[in-house]
Design a protein around this motif. Sequence first.
Motif, PDB file in Angstrom:
ATOM      1  N   GLU A  66       0.586  14.057   6.702  1.00 48.79           N
ATOM      2  CA  GLU A  66       0.735  13.387   7.996  1.00 48.79           C
ATOM      3  C   GLU A  66       1.421  12.036   7.780  1.00 48.79           C
ATOM      4  O   GLU A  66       1.186  11.375   6.759  1.00 48.79           O
ATOM      5  CB  GLU A  66      -0.643  13.173   8.630  1.00 48.79           C
ATOM      6  CG  GLU A  66      -0.574  12.472   9.979  1.00 48.79           C
ATOM      7  CD  GLU A  66      -1.956  12.255  10.593  1.00 48.79           C
ATOM      8  OE1 GLU A  66      -2.956  12.709   9.995  1.00 48.79           O
ATOM      9  OE2 GLU A  66      -2.013  11.635  11.667  1.00 48.79           O
ATOM     10  N   HIS A  67       2.286  11.662   8.719  1.00 51.17           N
ATOM     11  CA  HIS A  67       2.912  10.341   8.680  1.00 51.17           C
ATOM     12  C   HIS A  67       2.930   9.786  10.097  1.00 51.17           C
ATOM     13  O   HIS A  67       2.755  10.527  11.070  1.00 51.17           O
ATOM     14  CB  HIS A  67       4.348  10.420   8.150  1.00 51.17           C
ATOM     15  CG  HIS A  67       4.427  10.806   6.707  1.00 51.17           C
ATOM     16  ND1 HIS A  67       3.983  10.002   5.692  1.00 51.17           N
ATOM     17  CD2 HIS A  67       4.892  11.936   6.111  1.00 51.17           C
ATOM     18  CE1 HIS A  67       4.169  10.615   4.526  1.00 51.17           C
ATOM     19  NE2 HIS A  67       4.714  11.793   4.752  1.00 51.17           N
ATOM     20  N   ASP A  68       3.150   8.483  10.188  1.00 50.44           N
ATOM     21  CA  ASP A  68       3.396   7.932  11.512  1.00 50.44           C
ATOM     22  C   ASP A  68       4.614   7.022  11.466  1.00 50.44           C
ATOM     23  O   ASP A  68       5.105   6.665  10.403  1.00 50.44           O
ATOM     24  CB  ASP A  68       2.166   7.242  12.112  1.00 50.44           C
ATOM     25  CG  ASP A  68       1.716   6.010  11.355  1.00 50.44           C
ATOM     26  OD1 ASP A  68       2.584   5.301  10.809  1.00 50.44           O
ATOM     27  OD2 ASP A  68       0.500   5.751  11.324  1.00 50.44           O
ATOM     28  N   CYS A 106       5.548   3.387   8.165  1.00 54.46           N
ATOM     29  CA  CYS A 106       4.423   4.307   8.284  1.00 54.46           C
ATOM     30  C   CYS A 106       3.175   3.505   7.945  1.00 54.46           C
ATOM     31  O   CYS A 106       3.115   2.839   6.914  1.00 54.46           O
ATOM     32  CB  CYS A 106       4.577   5.481   7.327  1.00 54.46           C
ATOM     33  SG  CYS A 106       3.145   6.591   7.336  1.00 54.46           S
ATOM     34  N   LEU A 108       0.085   4.587   7.410  1.00 56.83           N
ATOM     35  CA  LEU A 108      -0.978   5.230   6.627  1.00 56.83           C
ATOM     36  C   LEU A 108      -1.118   4.492   5.300  1.00 56.83           C
ATOM     37  O   LEU A 108      -0.134   3.978   4.756  1.00 56.83           O
ATOM     38  CB  LEU A 108      -0.663   6.709   6.419  1.00 56.83           C
ATOM     39  CG  LEU A 108      -0.693   7.510   7.728  1.00 56.83           C
ATOM     40  CD1 LEU A 108      -0.418   8.983   7.481  1.00 56.83           C
ATOM     41  CD2 LEU A 108      -2.028   7.354   8.435  1.00 56.83           C
ATOM     42  N   HIS A 111       1.526   4.020   2.286  1.00 55.14           N
ATOM     43  CA  HIS A 111       2.826   4.654   2.539  1.00 55.14           C
ATOM     44  C   HIS A 111       3.969   3.649   2.662  1.00 55.14           C
ATOM     45  O   HIS A 111       5.077   3.904   2.184  1.00 55.14           O
ATOM     46  CB  HIS A 111       2.756   5.535   3.799  1.00 55.14           C
ATOM     47  CG  HIS A 111       1.943   6.778   3.608  1.00 55.14           C
ATOM     48  ND1 HIS A 111       2.129   7.911   4.355  1.00 55.14           N
ATOM     49  CD2 HIS A 111       0.939   7.059   2.743  1.00 55.14           C
ATOM     50  CE1 HIS A 111       1.267   8.855   3.967  1.00 55.14           C
ATOM     51  NE2 HIS A 111       0.525   8.346   2.995  1.00 55.14           N
ATOM     52  N   MET A 116       7.969   3.832   2.675  1.00 52.68           N
ATOM     53  CA  MET A 116       8.184   4.282   4.057  1.00 52.68           C
ATOM     54  C   MET A 116       8.407   3.084   4.975  1.00 52.68           C
ATOM     55  O   MET A 116       7.534   2.677   5.750  1.00 52.68           O
ATOM     56  CB  MET A 116       7.012   5.144   4.551  1.00 52.68           C
ATOM     57  CG  MET A 116       6.913   6.432   3.769  1.00 52.68           C
ATOM     58  SD  MET A 116       5.831   7.634   4.532  1.00 52.68           S
ATOM     59  CE  MET A 116       6.827   8.157   5.932  1.00 52.68           C
TER      60      MET A 116
HETATM   61 CU   LIG Z   1       3.452   8.079   5.784  1.00 51.07          CU
END
Ligand SMILES: [Cu+2]
Length: 124
Positions: A66-68, A106, A108, A111, A116
């Motif tokens: 999962e990433h955001d 991201c 998380l 990350h 990211m």
């Molecule tokens: Cu991520």
Amino acid sequence: MATHWRYRLEVALLVAGLLAGCSPKAPEPPRAVPLKVTEFTINPGEISAQVGERLSFRIANLGVLEHDVSVHDPNGEEVALLSLLPNQHGTLQVEPSMAGEWRIICTLPGHEMAGMTASLSVNP
Ligand SMILES: [Cu+2]
């Protein structure tokens, strides 16, 4: 239900506007900006835009985690956030309100440090 019908109406109005040609009232569509996230990059890593330009990030999570995608203005305020499961796609609308160096990360744990991060340079 109401939202559904409102959407249908907006689509109908949009089609009518397109058929009518260059109506001065027809708003410019947002600029589509493809964004791919994976372990552990955001691609492209550099994006530029103008203040007030409407951007529509078309985001694809091509990773296995999962990433955001979190968009921060030059003051560090988060203005938009979208979380995506692996192989999930989504759209994030952003209209930069001020010039400067915006950041896309991201959120998380670990990350961003792993790479990211992307820059969104907003010109006046
Ligand atoms: Cu991520």
